[in-house]
Design a protein around this motif. Structure first.
Motif, mmCIF file in Angstrom:
data_model
loop_
_atom_site.group_PDB
_atom_site.id
_atom_site.type_symbol
_atom_site.label_atom_id
_atom_site.label_comp_id
_atom_site.label_asym_id
_atom_site.label_seq_id
_atom_site.Cartn_x
_atom_site.Cartn_y
_atom_site.Cartn_z
ATOM 1 N N ASP A 30 0.518 -7.571 -21.377
ATOM 2 C CA ASP A 30 1.252 -6.571 -22.151
ATOM 3 C C ASP A 30 2.562 -7.096 -22.720
ATOM 4 N N ARG A 31 3.307 -7.894 -21.938
ATOM 5 C CA ARG A 31 4.671 -8.234 -22.341
ATOM 6 C C ARG A 31 4.946 -9.722 -22.460
ATOM 7 N N GLY A 32 4.025 -10.576 -22.074
ATOM 8 C CA GLY A 32 4.185 -12.003 -22.300
ATOM 9 C C GLY A 32 4.815 -12.742 -21.137
ATOM 10 N N ALA B 81 9.599 -18.237 -29.659
ATOM 11 C CA ALA B 81 9.642 -17.327 -30.804
ATOM 12 C C ALA B 81 8.350 -16.532 -30.936
ATOM 13 N N GLU B 82 7.250 -17.067 -30.444
ATOM 14 C CA GLU B 82 5.968 -16.374 -30.475
ATOM 15 C C GLU B 82 5.199 -16.718 -29.208
ATOM 16 N N ARG B 83 4.161 -15.961 -28.961
ATOM 17 C CA ARG B 83 3.370 -16.171 -27.754
ATOM 18 C C ARG B 83 2.272 -17.194 -28.009
ATOM 19 N N PRO B 84 2.002 -18.062 -27.029
ATOM 20 C CA PRO B 84 0.903 -19.026 -27.195
ATOM 21 C C PRO B 84 -0.446 -18.355 -26.998
ATOM 22 N N GLU C 283 3.709 -30.065 -19.221
ATOM 23 C CA GLU C 283 3.499 -29.919 -20.659
ATOM 24 C C GLU C 283 2.089 -29.400 -20.897
ATOM 25 N N LEU C 284 1.985 -28.481 -21.842
ATOM 26 C CA LEU C 284 0.700 -27.939 -22.249
ATOM 27 C C LEU C 284 0.594 -28.005 -23.764
ATOM 28 N N PRO C 285 -0.598 -28.189 -24.298
ATOM 29 C CA PRO C 285 -0.736 -28.157 -25.764
ATOM 30 C C PRO C 285 -0.470 -26.748 -26.291
ATOM 31 N N TRP C 286 0.258 -26.671 -27.391
ATOM 32 C CA TRP C 286 0.559 -25.364 -27.989
ATOM 33 C C TRP C 286 -0.579 -24.979 -28.933
ATOM 34 N N ARG C 287 -1.135 -23.820 -28.679
ATOM 35 C CA ARG C 287 -2.120 -23.255 -29.595
ATOM 36 C C ARG C 287 -1.696 -21.825 -29.931
#
Length: 395
Positions: A269-271, A294-297, A387-391
């Motif tokens: 719901d909220r990230g 700035a945005e959710r992955p 670290e994780l890849p951003w998608r």
């Protein structure tokens, strides 16, 4: 009276140096490799010429192409033998190329035939067998003569000749194609993902069986007894119903905790910001949370990030003996970075396996092209960077 004798420096200088082998182990391995070049190159040359001539000559018939495909698969086996020889005698690190799927996995005979005929590994190994015959004769002759005549310079000769052998193995027998390496990595990561998913399913089943299920069975038995006593002893029945009501609340809480462990509603719901703040509030150590996104992955990446931080904060509560901890999450290009640090006793290590602990986190992140680094000197606190890849979300 005995006189003490002492060796003088002059006497030490007169002593001969200790006996050392003229040739080291590495040199003998290179010598063995060069001497074996002749028989192996003869076998490879004869096989390749026979395979290409027979398969190419019969290509106009129904037998030609399948024969050529089987010959290329045989070339792969010769290449595997050469890679093993290079590992054993030259100390090279050579990866195995991706295997060709069989007819069942590739979708039938004709897809398998086409993939075998265009197999770059088989063709490169065939080229390796063709061009090495003169080289095998030359290296065998020079090495054999060097063993009897040129042995003072034999280590230099063998090193120079095996350098070219190493270059040939790397250029023609190694999986040089980036796609081949990527497929091999994905096959390895698939096994990790399957094992992790199986471990998670076992954990959920165990938690349900030992927790909520056992409590609900006891609740059903208690309500059954209360029903029997309802007419005979209303007060005892009321007490049993009241106790069952308390058991229901505990069972609901256990089910909520289990659902939160699968995928918390606050994350959906909220990230990440709100979800990680909720995790931090349950930690036994004060935790500062800083999420700069700035945005959710993507949902999968967001879930992995949440459970990574959740498990790391559990480790802080159980083992770190820290006074303060912090969680930082931010995006850098096409990577999602996570840093969890504390001022505890340190000494954390990536060890063990089986999908648990730090090793389990490292395996899970590695399965999605992630990175997991632990810096934990004794007495100096612990800093874990992931670290994780951003998608983007929805992709």
């Amino acid at each position: 009276m005995t006189a003490n004798t002492r060796t003088t420096p002059a006497a030490d200088e007169d002593r001969p140096p200790p006996v050392r082998p003229a040739l080291g182990r590495e040199t003998w391995g290179e010598v063995a490799h060069l001497l074996l070049n002749l028989p192996t190159t003869i076998v490879g040359f004869v096989y390749t010429v026979f395979m290409v001539s027979m398969g190419g000559g019969l290509a106009v018939t129904a037998m030609g192409l399948p024969l050529l495909a089987c010959g290329l698969i045989g070339s792969r086996w010769l290449g595997r033998t050469e890679r093993a020889r290079a590992r054993a005698l030259l100390g090279m690190r050579v990866d195995e190329p991706t295997p060709i799927p069989g007819p069942k996995r590739s979708g039938g005979f004709f897809p398998w035939l086409w993939s075998s005929l265009k197999d770059p590994v088989g063709w490169r190994t065939s080229l390796y067998g063709l061009i090495r015959l003169p080289w095998g004769v030359l290296t065998f002759t020079i090495t054999l003569v060097g063993l009897f005549v040129l042995w003072p310079v034999l280590p230099y000769l063998t090193r120079a000749m095996t350098q070219l052998d190493r270059a040939m193995v790397r250029g023609l027998l190694s999986p040089v194609d980036e796609l081949e390496r990527r497929i091999a990595e994905l096959e390895s990561d698939r096994g990790v993902v399957v094992d992790t998913a199986a471990a998670d399913l076992r954990r959920i089943e165990r938690d349900l069986h030992d927790g909520a299920q056992a409590r609900l069975v006891a609740l059903a038995m208690g309500l059954g007894l209360a029903k029997e006593k309802l007419l005979e002893d209303p007060q005892a029945a009321a007490a049993m119903v009241d106790e069952a009501h308390g058991e229901v609340k505990i069972a609901l809480q256990e089910l909520r905790d289990l659902a939160r462990g699968i995928h918390p509603a606050v994350l959906t719901d909220r990230g990440l910001d709100a979800a990680l703040s909720s995790v931090a509030s349950r930690c036994l150590v004060p935790v500062k949370v800083d999420v700069d996104l700035a945005e959710r992955p993507a949902e999968a990446i967001e879930g992995i990030a949440y459970f990574t931080v959740s498990e790391l904060l559990q480790n802080v509560s159980k083992h770190a003996r820290a006074r303060l901890a912090s969680v930082e999450v931010w995006r850098a290009g096409n990577r999602l970075l996570i840093r969890v640090s504390d001022d505890g006793i340190g000494g954390a290590e990536i060890s063990g396996g089986g999908g648990t602990g730090m090793a389990g986190l490292a395996e899970r992140l590695g399965a999605v092209d992630g990175v997991f680094v632990v810096e934990s000197p004794q007495g100096g606190g612990t800093v874990v960077t992931a670290e994780l890849p951003w998608r983007p979300r929805g992709v």
